[in-house]
Design a protein around this motif. Structure first.
Motif, PDB file in Angstrom:
ATOM      1  N   LEU A  17       7.398   2.938  -2.699  1.00 30.13           N
ATOM      2  CA  LEU A  17       6.183   3.746  -2.805  1.00 30.13           C
ATOM      3  C   LEU A  17       4.987   2.882  -3.188  1.00 30.13           C
ATOM      4  CD1 LEU A  17       4.636   6.410  -2.832  1.00 30.13           C
ATOM      5  CD2 LEU A  17       5.538   6.813  -5.141  1.00 30.13           C
ATOM      6  N   LEU A  18       5.166   2.011  -4.165  1.00 22.66           N
ATOM      7  CA  LEU A  18       4.072   1.129  -4.574  1.00 22.66           C
ATOM      8  C   LEU A  18       3.670   0.187  -3.434  1.00 22.66           C
ATOM      9  CD1 LEU A  18       4.979   0.269  -8.261  1.00 22.66           C
ATOM     10  CD2 LEU A  18       3.080   1.671  -7.450  1.00 22.66           C
ATOM     11  N   GLN A  19       4.646  -0.310  -2.693  1.00 21.30           N
ATOM     12  CA  GLN A  19       4.338  -1.170  -1.546  1.00 21.30           C
ATOM     13  C   GLN A  19       3.527  -0.402  -0.509  1.00 21.30           C
ATOM     14  OE1 GLN A  19       8.241  -2.476  -0.328  1.00 21.30           O
ATOM     15  NE2 GLN A  19       8.181  -4.279  -1.645  1.00 21.30           N
ATOM     16  N   ARG A  20       3.901   0.841  -0.274  1.00 24.49           N
ATOM     17  CA  ARG A  20       3.167   1.670   0.686  1.00 24.49           C
ATOM     18  C   ARG A  20       1.736   1.925   0.217  1.00 24.49           C
ATOM     19  NH1 ARG A  20       4.779   7.555   0.943  1.00 24.49           N
ATOM     20  NH2 ARG A  20       2.703   7.999   0.175  1.00 24.49           N
ATOM     21  N   LEU A  21       1.575   2.237  -1.067  1.00 25.27           N
ATOM     22  CA  LEU A  21       0.236   2.498  -1.605  1.00 25.27           C
ATOM     23  C   LEU A  21      -0.640   1.250  -1.534  1.00 25.27           C
ATOM     24  CD1 LEU A  21       1.172   4.718  -4.668  1.00 25.27           C
ATOM     25  CD2 LEU A  21       0.087   5.461  -2.545  1.00 25.27           C
ATOM     26  N   LEU A  28      -8.214   0.018   3.156  1.00 25.03           N
ATOM     27  CA  LEU A  28      -9.504   0.512   2.670  1.00 25.03           C
ATOM     28  C   LEU A  28     -10.311  -0.575   1.976  1.00 25.03           C
ATOM     29  CD1 LEU A  28      -8.254   3.893   1.151  1.00 25.03           C
ATOM     30  CD2 LEU A  28      -9.497   3.572   3.304  1.00 25.03           C
ATOM     31  N   TYR A  29      -9.609  -1.509   1.335  1.00 22.51           N
ATOM     32  CA  TYR A  29     -10.243  -2.583   0.559  1.00 22.51           C
ATOM     33  C   TYR A  29      -9.675  -3.924   1.019  1.00 22.51           C
ATOM     34  CZ  TYR A  29     -11.314   1.382  -2.464  1.00 22.51           C
ATOM     35  OH  TYR A  29     -11.746   2.596  -2.951  1.00 22.51           O
ATOM     36  N   PRO A  30     -10.298  -4.530   2.031  1.00 21.04           N
ATOM     37  CA  PRO A  30      -9.754  -5.783   2.594  1.00 21.04           C
ATOM     38  C   PRO A  30      -9.597  -6.922   1.584  1.00 21.04           C
ATOM     39  CG  PRO A  30     -11.479  -4.895   3.995  1.00 21.04           C
ATOM     40  CD  PRO A  30     -11.474  -4.078   2.742  1.00 21.04           C
ATOM     41  N   ASP A  31     -10.377  -6.928   0.528  1.00 22.82           N
ATOM     42  CA  ASP A  31     -10.276  -8.006  -0.466  1.00 22.82           C
ATOM     43  C   ASP A  31      -9.318  -7.671  -1.613  1.00 22.82           C
ATOM     44  OD1 ASP A  31     -11.852  -6.057  -1.619  1.00 22.82           O
ATOM     45  OD2 ASP A  31     -13.192  -7.482  -2.594  1.00 22.82           O
TER      46      ASP A  31
END
Length: 77
Positions: A17-21, A28-31
Motif C-alpha cells: 500500500l505504501l509503495q502504491r501511494l 503528482l510530485y515529480p521531485d
C-alpha cells in the motif's frame, strides 16, 4: 501462530500500500524522490486524509500509524 501469520500478512499489505501511494504521489510530485523521508511521510498522510482512493481495509491498515511510523516503514524499502 495464526496471529503471527495475520501480522505478517498485514505487514505485507501495508508495504504494498505504501509503495502504491508513493507511486501515485510521484506522478503528482515529480521531485518527490528528492524530498526528505519526513516530508514524504507527511505528504502520504495528508493524501490519505484527503483525496486518496482507499478501501476500508486500507484505511484500517493506515489509521494507527503516526508520521514517524510511516517514516520508518519508508526507510526500510
Amino acid at each position: 501462530m495464526l496471529q503471527e501469520k495475520r501480522k505478517d500478512l498485514d505487514a505485507e499489505k501495508l508495504k504494498k500500500l505504501l509503495q502504491r501511494l508513493v507511486s501515485e504521489l510521484s506522478g503528482l510530485y515529480p521531485d518527490l524522490y528528492y524530498q526528505p523521508t519526513s516530508e514524504v511521510a507527511a505528504l502520504i498522510l495528508r493524501y490519505v486524509a484527503g483525496e486518496a482512493k482507499l478501501n476500508a481495509d486500507e484505511h484500517a491498515l493506515l489509521k494507527p500509524l503516526s508520521q514517524r511510523d510511516v517514516e520508518v516503514l519508508l526507510s526500510l524499502h
